[in-house]
Design an enzyme around this catalytic site. Structure first.
Site, PDB file in Angstrom:
ATOM      1  N   ASN A 147       4.406 -25.285  -1.413  1.00 39.26           N
ATOM      2  CA  ASN A 147       3.183 -25.729  -0.693  1.00 39.26           C
ATOM      3  C   ASN A 147       3.379 -25.620   0.869  1.00 39.26           C
ATOM      4  OD1 ASN A 147       0.434 -26.877  -1.032  1.00 39.26           O
ATOM      5  ND2 ASN A 147       1.253 -28.499  -0.081  1.00 39.26           N
ATOM      6  N   LYS A 148       2.494 -26.135   1.705  1.00 34.59           N
ATOM      7  CA  LYS A 148       2.467 -26.182   3.069  1.00 34.59           C
ATOM      8  C   LYS A 148       3.695 -26.677   3.666  1.00 34.59           C
ATOM      9  CE  LYS A 148       0.361 -24.795   5.587  1.00 34.59           C
ATOM     10  NZ  LYS A 148       0.706 -23.321   5.953  1.00 34.59           N
ATOM     11  N   ASP A 175       0.661 -23.773  -3.389  1.00 40.83           N
ATOM     12  CA  ASP A 175       0.524 -22.266  -3.363  1.00 40.83           C
ATOM     13  C   ASP A 175       0.807 -21.437  -4.435  1.00 40.83           C
ATOM     14  OD1 ASP A 175       0.265 -23.655  -0.441  1.00 40.83           O
ATOM     15  OD2 ASP A 175      -0.952 -21.754  -0.577  1.00 40.83           O
ATOM     16  N   GLN A 217      -3.855 -28.122   9.923  1.00 39.20           N
ATOM     17  CA  GLN A 217      -4.807 -28.066   8.841  1.00 39.20           C
ATOM     18  C   GLN A 217      -5.234 -29.758   8.523  1.00 39.20           C
ATOM     19  OE1 GLN A 217      -2.195 -26.140   8.908  1.00 39.20           O
ATOM     20  NE2 GLN A 217      -2.612 -24.235   7.794  1.00 39.20           N
ATOM     21  N   ARG A 266      -1.245 -12.124   2.494  1.00 36.95           N
ATOM     22  CA  ARG A 266      -0.431 -13.123   2.659  1.00 36.95           C
ATOM     23  C   ARG A 266       0.340 -13.162   1.348  1.00 36.95           C
ATOM     24  NH1 ARG A 266      -2.977 -18.792   4.442  1.00 36.95           N
ATOM     25  NH2 ARG A 266      -0.765 -19.070   5.148  1.00 36.95           N
TER      26      ARG A 266
END
Ligand code: MRU
Length: 345
Positions: free
Chosen positions: A243-244, A233, A192, A88
């Site tokens: 981030n997400k 991240d 999530q 990833r």
């Protein structure tokens, strides 16, 4: 609080709690081959930047043991380790974890495992320390008590080696008696928030509601929350933070409402070699994750999904970045530098 271990080493293999099955089923996936590790990372059996850091470390040991069994040469071992590193792209911790144990490969599996254990131990210690610092900062920069907190994605024990980052701060605030309610964004497409964050908050008996991602900006503008806390991240040298997907919408709403938007991460997520968010590779996942929910197709047959897994929040919309070393307002590269240095405040 917190006896969940998402990443463990047991019987010469990497053992992961299967986060695709939570909260309905608690099962574990055993990885004894590189294919198992790569598959677990790609399918999000294990996810969350700090957890991926530990997986990077232990993944190298998996590759070495498989290499011993199958008589790989050095070039094959290198390419298999690189396959784990590249599984990833956005969370810097995965590559960071692999790179941290790589120099130990020459010393054998035990040396690699010892370093991977250190990654895991340091991550837990960092998360506990950043949680104290983050809670202190939030209490000093908000007035309402107890607090109403919005969070996005999952940043708890499941996303780390233990305790959590943004969720770690929420835990710390809860222990201090300062949490009224948490608004957990469901975090489409893979949920999530509703599957994992709610599971962790429920175990800790922290009052919370799950809201759709589309509700977040309105909740903030209606003054229903006092602070938003998210994980990261990758934090670039100028403070831009990946981030997400959906995080930047939360940041913009906080900016408009004049409430703090706080990013929490261990220093292993700060990537000083990346100058700004423009340089961060955003993972593009399969569109079918958007056109379906829980594996059930909801869009018309043939409809195409667009599925970036992360977004970048520009530093100017971030009130504070918290690591185990410091809390900074990311106004200049020199302040972001402080996030990775022990002596900084
Ligand atoms: O795709 P995921 O579930 O790995 O994304 C996770 C996030 O975006 C988290 O907020 C981030 O990794 C921080 S976890 C402490």
């Amino acid at each position: 609080m917190d006896d969940i271990r998402a990443v463990q080493w047991s019987n010469q293999a990497l053992v992961l709690i299967d986060q695709t099955e939570l909260p309905t089923t608690e099962t574990y996936v055993t990885c004894s081959q590189v294919d198992d590790v790569v598959d677990a990372i790609i399918r999000l059996v294990v996810r969350g930047a700090p957890a991926l850091g530990a997986v990077g470390g232990y993944g190298v040991a998996v590759a070495m043991l498989q290499g011993e069994r199958e008589n790989w040469d050095a070039a094959r071992l290198e390419s298999e380790i690189t396959r784990i590193r590249d599984a990833r792209p956005t969370a810097v911790n995965l590559a960071w974890g692999v790179d941290r144990v790589r120099p130990m490969v020459a010393g054998g599996v035990d040396a690699v495992l010892a370093e991977a254990d250190r990654i895991a131990e340091e991550d837990e210690a960092a998360n506990r320390e950043l949680s104290r610092r983050g809670a202190d900062w939030i209490l000093a920069n908000t007035t309402t008590r107890p607090l109403r907190i919005l969070t996005h994605c999952n940043t708890g024990s499941l996303a780390t080696t233990a305790w959590g980052t943004a969720l770690g701060i929420i835990r710390e605030l809860h222990l201090r008696g300062d949490v009224e309610e948490v608004y957990a964004d469901e975090t489409r497409p893979l949920l999530q928030g509703s599957r994992l964050t709610s599971w962790e908050l429920t175990q800790d008996q922290i009052p919370h509601v799950i809201q759709s991602d589309g509700a977040a900006a309105s909740t903030i503008l209606r003054s229903l929350v006092d602070v938003a806390i998210i994980g990261a991240d990758r934090i670039a040298r100028n403070g831009d933070t990946a981030n997400k997907i959906g995080s930047v919408s939360v940041a913009l709403a906080c900016h408009a409402a004049g409430i703090p938007f706080v990013v929490a991460a261990p220093s292993s997520t700060v990537d000083l070699s990346t100058a700004s968010g423009d340089e961060i590779e955003i993972e593009l996942r399969d569109g079918s994750e958007v056109t379906s929910i829980g594996g059930v197709q909801v869009a018309p047959a043939g409809a195409q999904g667009f599925n970036p897994a992360f977004d970048v929040t520009p530093a100017r919309f971030i009130s504070a970045i918290v690591t185990e070393h410091a809390v900074v307002h990311p106004s200049a590269e020199s302040t972001v530098d402080a996030l990775v240095h022990q002596e900084a405040q």
